[in-house]
Design a protein around this motif. Sequence first.
Motif, PDB file in Angstrom:
ATOM      1  N   VAL A   8       6.108 -17.983  28.008  1.00 16.72           N
ATOM      2  CA  VAL A   8       5.101 -17.910  29.091  1.00 16.72           C
ATOM      3  C   VAL A   8       3.706 -17.809  28.495  1.00 16.72           C
ATOM      4  CG1 VAL A   8       4.259 -16.554  31.036  1.00 16.72           C
ATOM      5  CG2 VAL A   8       6.706 -16.910  30.735  1.00 16.72           C
ATOM      6  N   HIS A   9       2.789 -18.636  29.012  1.00 18.06           N
ATOM      7  CA  HIS A   9       1.405 -18.624  28.517  1.00 18.06           C
ATOM      8  C   HIS A   9       0.598 -17.566  29.275  1.00 18.06           C
ATOM      9  CE1 HIS A   9      -2.483 -19.922  27.099  1.00 18.06           C
ATOM     10  NE2 HIS A   9      -2.888 -20.066  28.366  1.00 18.06           N
ATOM     11  N   ARG A  10      -0.063 -16.727  28.533  1.00 15.79           N
ATOM     12  CA  ARG A  10      -0.904 -15.678  29.141  1.00 15.79           C
ATOM     13  C   ARG A  10      -2.359 -16.128  29.077  1.00 15.79           C
ATOM     14  NH1 ARG A  10       1.873 -11.076  29.997  1.00 15.79           N
ATOM     15  NH2 ARG A  10       3.878 -10.823  28.928  1.00 15.79           N
ATOM     16  N   PRO A  11      -3.013 -16.285  30.234  1.00 16.78           N
ATOM     17  CA  PRO A  11      -4.404 -16.772  30.214  1.00 16.78           C
ATOM     18  C   PRO A  11      -5.343 -15.724  29.633  1.00 16.78           C
ATOM     19  CG  PRO A  11      -3.769 -16.146  32.428  1.00 16.78           C
ATOM     20  CD  PRO A  11      -2.519 -16.052  31.587  1.00 16.78           C
ATOM     21  N   GLY A  12      -6.412 -16.185  29.029  1.00 13.36           N
ATOM     22  CA  GLY A  12      -7.408 -15.285  28.461  1.00 13.36           C
ATOM     23  C   GLY A  12      -8.399 -14.797  29.501  1.00 13.36           C
ATOM     24  N   ALA A  13      -9.438 -14.119  28.999  1.00 16.89           N
ATOM     25  CA  ALA A  13     -10.445 -13.553  29.908  1.00 16.89           C
ATOM     26  C   ALA A  13     -11.307 -14.617  30.546  1.00 16.89           C
ATOM     27  CB  ALA A  13     -11.316 -12.558  29.160  1.00 16.89           C
ATOM     28  N   PHE A  14     -11.406 -15.799  29.935  1.00 13.16           N
ATOM     29  CA  PHE A  14     -12.270 -16.856  30.449  1.00 13.16           C
ATOM     30  C   PHE A  14     -11.489 -17.930  31.195  1.00 13.16           C
ATOM     31  CE2 PHE A  14     -14.242 -15.089  26.647  1.00 13.16           C
ATOM     32  CZ  PHE A  14     -15.454 -14.649  27.174  1.00 13.16           C
TER      33      PHE A  14
END
Length: 794
Positions: A8-14
């Motif tokens: 699963v890809h975890r999105p960053g802050a941006f």
Amino acid sequence: MGITKQEVHRPGAFKQVNKSHKTGRHRSKGSISSAVKGKVGVKVLSKRATKDLGKSARRLQSSQIRKNKREEVLQQKRNFGGSHSAPILICIIPLQEDLDIDNILSIITKADESANITNSPCGTIHLSVPRFKQRFSIVVPPVGNLFATLDIAKIATTVLFVASATNKSDNSPRSEVLDDWGKEIIMPCVAQGLTTPVIVLTNLESLHIKKRQDFKSHVQSKLSKWLPEEKVLQLDTPTDAFNVLRRVGTQKQRTVSYRDKRAHLLAEEIKFKCNENSTELGTLMISGYLRNVPLSVNGLVHIPELGDFQMSQIDAPEDPYPVEKKLRKHSNAMDDEPSTRVLERADPEKQESLESENIPDPMDAEQTWPTEEELAEAKAERKKIVKRVPKGTSEYQAAWIPDEDGEELSECSSYESEDEMSVDEPKSQADSGPDAEEDEEEYETITVSEVPDERYDQNIDMTEEKEAMENLKNAKIDAQFPDEVDTPQDMLAKQRFQKYRGLESFRTSPWDPKENLPTDYARIFQFENFDRTRKRIFKESQEIEGAMPGWYITIHVVNVRQDLFIAFSSLENHPLIVFGLLPNEHKMSVLNVALKHINISPQPVKSKEKLIFQCGFRRFTACPIFSQHTNGNKHKYERYFRPENTVVASMYAPIIFPPCPVLCYVQKLNKSLELIATGSVLSANPDRIVVKRVVLSGHAYKVHKRSAVIRFMFFHREDINWFKPVELRTKYGRRGHIKEPLGTHGHMKCVFNGQLKSQDTILMNLYKRVFPKWTYEPLLLTELQHQNESMNIE
């Protein structure tokens, strides 16, 4: 193909987050037609123009905006106290009554050798300092005069509080920083809206060098309660005075909202000219520097302790106190024009009227109050007490004879001759019989003078002391049992409380604000929307045409009473201040002010007690009614204003637009004033509903689960049927209603929503709307002088 949990890809802050679709929304018909016609809103156009600029252009634009604002602030600082603005007005207030003011003024005037010093006819010291390119006006209000000091502090640019390190009598170190006068004046000065303050300490060099800093820190800590951010400066030498003036001319100025929104000036020169057709009225010509906002000749002005007036014209004479004597400039006059010219003359069609009340329809009600002639005639017909005493008895000895020996006789006797009669010593007709003629040689009649009794009553008013004691007792009872009253036994409760009603909910139950209004409401004014009118008037006050701030002008105030001017002229060093009134600020309405008790006096203030109010620039006496300071459309009436409480006082008074500070004083028995509360103007709203509550209490006689027999709430069967629809409640939180009366002596069967305890108390709340009485009286100079004379006699 499935994806495992580890991948699963975890999105960053941006991570970009798109807006969700706005379902159910659509454009209005107006916006569609505007888009079709090609119209673009102003805000959209400005945003688009900014958005189209590049990064460097936007940066340059913001830099230019900052630069313009900085230049505007610097320009205001350069003009502060200069030749194109009014002088910096310094009000010197000593914090000790025995302070040597002449020594302080001598030190300040020697601050700069090149300064030009001039005294105005009204006593103001003008100090022009070419080195600063500024000019200062120094005013010292009379020490001990509370209201005169407060008036100067209202309009002063800087308030200079002065304290001495030594006593004036023996030059010994002073133990207390504030004496009685200092404590009396510093709190109201801060509460009424203090401008930029400066604290200076004089005679500090008289102390030992090791004790100076400690005493300076002691003064700082004592005054930090009222002025926490101000540092104490020294004022013993001309160099110290030079530093003080430089600080006054460069420090950041505080804003006082109510003062900055109204034009005002301090009188530098005063002249009075009687009218040709009347010797009681005249025209008062007042010269001074106009401050803050423009002044129109068609508006009204208020002079504290004199009243509200109209103006006939405004002149622009040459500025008599320039920065430099060589320069002959005038900011509002051309060189080729004469030194004095008329700026404006009043236009009768545009001039605001002095009418402050509506004229009620005479057919609505009949005035049956006795006239002054009838009251004077009734007073003249009163009877006097004469005493039959042995011959040779003095008036002082006759005063000790019991009053029952005296007889009531009229001033005129049927048998006395004219030469025997007098107002002070009327003869008695009790001795007109034959027995009286025999004892005529041994007895005589004498009238005991009432003057000693009147003087004694002025010094010690026992009736007022008893009322104060009774007031304190009732206040304690009301605090213990709020709003509870006893049901009368000798009359029906429905007659006693016929103006009261029951409410299902105090907060949500409707109450018509126009219902059963008193006749005084026909005399007052009301705004359709008070807040909207206030904002409009404040905006228009900055745009009026007339005399501009900073100009030296002469205003002609018409129809001033000559006796008031004579009373003012008899006062020494008393300031005269003129305030420009905003539109409608002279008209009467119901003024609501929020007050907070200052907790110095433990004595509670009873509602409808006579108090002295200072609302901004206006002073008057009134008997207000108190109510709770709460939200909602109904507000509970408060019988007492207790310490640590905040209430709203409602009274008939001229309209004053908030924000505006309020000081509330009570007059003590010795005619001195005591500050009891401070606050601010809330609104001028006659529709504020003040509801008085009375609570009828009863006790359980017999209890059977949810039903009970209640007694002592009513004493007549008719009252029970009358108040049957009103809901009952108990001190333990039960609610119920009356089911039926039992017998004829006031017992009733009631049903509650739960088990009733035998020790519980059953209550019934009844409400009625209350209104203030028309007790407004402006505090004029003649009345203040009368009070001061009575204090001196005592």
